[in-house]
Structures are given as structure tokens and as C-alpha cells.
Design a protein around this motif. Structure first.
Motif, PDB file in Angstrom:
ATOM      1  N   LEU A   2       0.866  -1.176   0.000  1.00  0.00           N
ATOM      2  CA  LEU A   2       0.000   0.000   0.000  1.00  0.00           C
ATOM      3  C   LEU A   2       0.899   1.220   0.000  1.00  0.00           C
ATOM      4  CD1 LEU A   2      -2.762   1.412   0.334  1.00  0.00           C
ATOM      5  CD2 LEU A   2      -2.432   1.216   2.804  1.00  0.00           C
ATOM      6  N   VAL A   3       0.705   2.071  -0.963  1.00  0.00           N
ATOM      7  CA  VAL A   3       1.452   3.320  -1.036  1.00  0.00           C
ATOM      8  C   VAL A   3       0.424   4.436  -1.006  1.00  0.00           C
ATOM      9  CG1 VAL A   3       3.016   4.735  -2.408  1.00  0.00           C
ATOM     10  CG2 VAL A   3       3.264   2.240  -2.413  1.00  0.00           C
ATOM     11  N   CYS A   4       0.542   5.326  -0.014  1.00  0.00           N
ATOM     12  CA  CYS A   4      -0.451   6.397   0.069  1.00  0.00           C
ATOM     13  C   CYS A   4       0.102   7.578   0.853  1.00  0.00           C
ATOM     14  CB  CYS A   4      -1.728   5.890   0.712  1.00  0.00           C
ATOM     15  SG  CYS A   4      -1.594   5.470   2.443  1.00  0.00           S
ATOM     16  N   ASN A  13      -9.369   1.504   8.668  1.00  0.00           N
ATOM     17  CA  ASN A  13      -8.885   0.634   9.727  1.00  0.00           C
ATOM     18  C   ASN A  13      -7.971  -0.429   9.113  1.00  0.00           C
ATOM     19  OD1 ASN A  13      -8.514  -0.508  12.218  1.00  0.00           O
ATOM     20  ND2 ASN A  13     -10.466  -1.567  12.245  1.00  0.00           N
ATOM     21  N   ILE A  14      -6.716  -0.063   8.851  1.00  0.00           N
ATOM     22  CA  ILE A  14      -5.771  -0.978   8.221  1.00  0.00           C
ATOM     23  C   ILE A  14      -4.646  -1.311   9.184  1.00  0.00           C
ATOM     24  CG2 ILE A  14      -6.251  -0.232   5.865  1.00  0.00           C
ATOM     25  CD1 ILE A  14      -3.710   1.493   6.000  1.00  0.00           C
ATOM     26  N   SER A  15      -4.014  -2.431   8.939  1.00  0.00           N
ATOM     27  CA  SER A  15      -2.847  -2.832   9.703  1.00  0.00           C
ATOM     28  C   SER A  15      -1.825  -3.376   8.724  1.00  0.00           C
ATOM     29  CB  SER A  15      -3.220  -3.907  10.726  1.00  0.00           C
ATOM     30  OG  SER A  15      -2.068  -4.303  11.452  1.00  0.00           O
ATOM     31  N   ALA A  16      -0.587  -2.902   8.822  1.00  0.00           N
ATOM     32  CA  ALA A  16       0.477  -3.338   7.922  1.00  0.00           C
ATOM     33  C   ALA A  16       1.448  -4.242   8.676  1.00  0.00           C
ATOM     34  CB  ALA A  16       1.224  -2.127   7.370  1.00  0.00           C
ATOM     35  N   ASP A  17       2.059  -5.173   7.960  1.00  0.00           N
ATOM     36  CA  ASP A  17       3.068  -6.046   8.558  1.00  0.00           C
ATOM     37  C   ASP A  17       4.385  -5.306   8.751  1.00  0.00           C
ATOM     38  OD1 ASP A  17       1.177  -8.028   8.427  1.00  0.00           O
ATOM     39  OD2 ASP A  17       2.033  -8.979   6.660  1.00  0.00           O
ATOM     40  N   HIS A  18       4.705  -4.412   7.816  1.00  0.00           N
ATOM     41  CA  HIS A  18       5.962  -3.652   7.850  1.00  0.00           C
ATOM     42  C   HIS A  18       5.682  -2.233   7.360  1.00  0.00           C
ATOM     43  CE1 HIS A  18       8.048  -7.435   8.466  1.00  0.00           C
ATOM     44  NE2 HIS A  18       7.434  -7.907   7.386  1.00  0.00           N
ATOM     45  N   ARG A  35      -0.268   2.229  12.625  1.00  0.00           N
ATOM     46  CA  ARG A  35      -0.832   1.430  11.526  1.00  0.00           C
ATOM     47  C   ARG A  35      -0.074   0.120  11.322  1.00  0.00           C
ATOM     48  NH1 ARG A  35      -5.729   3.633  10.331  1.00  0.00           N
ATOM     49  NH2 ARG A  35      -5.555   5.855  10.003  1.00  0.00           N
ATOM     50  N   VAL A  36       0.978  -0.093  12.101  1.00  0.00           N
ATOM     51  CA  VAL A  36       1.817  -1.284  11.921  1.00  0.00           C
ATOM     52  C   VAL A  36       1.476  -2.321  12.993  1.00  0.00           C
ATOM     53  CG1 VAL A  36       4.185  -2.139  11.792  1.00  0.00           C
ATOM     54  CG2 VAL A  36       3.639   0.138  10.947  1.00  0.00           C
ATOM     55  N   THR A  45       7.613  -7.875  12.838  1.00  0.00           N
ATOM     56  CA  THR A  45       7.289  -6.594  12.220  1.00  0.00           C
ATOM     57  C   THR A  45       8.511  -5.677  12.215  1.00  0.00           C
ATOM     58  OG1 THR A  45       4.982  -6.731  12.895  1.00  0.00           O
ATOM     59  CG2 THR A  45       5.839  -4.539  12.472  1.00  0.00           C
ATOM     60  N   GLN A  46       8.686  -4.946  11.119  1.00  0.00           N
ATOM     61  CA  GLN A  46       9.806  -4.016  11.011  1.00  0.00           C
ATOM     62  C   GLN A  46       9.312  -2.657  10.549  1.00  0.00           C
ATOM     63  OE1 GLN A  46      13.042  -5.443   8.614  1.00  0.00           O
ATOM     64  NE2 GLN A  46      13.006  -7.461   9.553  1.00  0.00           N
ATOM     65  N   ILE A  47       9.938  -1.620  11.080  1.00  0.00           N
ATOM     66  CA  ILE A  47       9.679  -0.249  10.646  1.00  0.00           C
ATOM     67  C   ILE A  47      11.018   0.345  10.243  1.00  0.00           C
ATOM     68  CG2 ILE A  47       8.956   2.059  11.345  1.00  0.00           C
ATOM     69  CD1 ILE A  47       7.013   0.748  13.305  1.00  0.00           C
ATOM     70  N   HIS A  48      11.078   0.894   9.039  1.00  0.00           N
ATOM     71  CA  HIS A  48      12.285   1.545   8.534  1.00  0.00           C
ATOM     72  C   HIS A  48      11.956   3.006   8.256  1.00  0.00           C
ATOM     73  CE1 HIS A  48      14.454  -2.254   7.951  1.00  0.00           C
ATOM     74  NE2 HIS A  48      13.256  -2.739   7.654  1.00  0.00           N
TER      75      HIS A  48
END
Length: 79
Positions: A2-4, A13-18, A35-36, A45-48
Motif C-alpha cells: 500500500l502506497v499512500c 482501519n488498516i494494519s500493515a506487517d511492515h 498502523r503497523v 514486524t519491522q519499521i524503517h
């Protein structure tokens, strides 16, 4: 994938893996991080966060001093 923009996710109401994102102010980063793995269902889960080097911040830009403080806080959190 998802790019936004932040406007694209308002009310969704979304949840991202990374997450891969640019550095913003603290309030925006907190919203993005929320949102992660929102429901705690993903392991690893990773956040960069992509950000400028310390000397590359533009002190004349009114937002950059706040972004720099946000980066310092994130580093203190050990991520």
C-alpha cells in the motif's frame, strides 16, 4: 503493498506487517507507527525510517528542526 499519503489512510482501519516511511514530525510518526501490526497478529514486524544525515537537515525549513528532534527521540527509544 500500500502506497499512500496520510490523507489516503484517514478513517481506514488498516494494519500493515511492515512500514517504510520518510521522517516526519512526532505526531505524524506516531500515527504511522499505529498502523503497523495494529492487531498484534504479525511476528517480526519491522519499521524503517528514511531520514537525512544530521548535517543535511535544512534549519531554514520550519519543519526540519521538529523532524530532527523526532529522530533524536526515536534513537533514544533504541529502534
Amino acid at each position: 503493498f500500500l502506497v499512500c499519503t496520510s490523507a489516503g489512510e484517514v478513517g481506514v482501519n488498516i494494519s500493515a506487517d511492515h512500514l517504510v516511511c520518510d521522517l516526519s514530525t512526532f505526531d505524524s510518526m506516531a500515527q504511522r507507527f499505529g498502523r503497523v501490526n495494529r492487531f498484534g497478529t504479525c511476528e517480526g514486524t519491522q519499521i524503517h525510517v528514511v531520514h537525512p544525515k544530521g548535517s543535511d537537515f535544512d534549519e531554514k525549513n520550519p519543519v526540519d528542526p521538529r523532524r530532527k528532534l523526532t529522530l533524536e527521540l526515536l534513537r533514544k527509544l533504541g529502534g
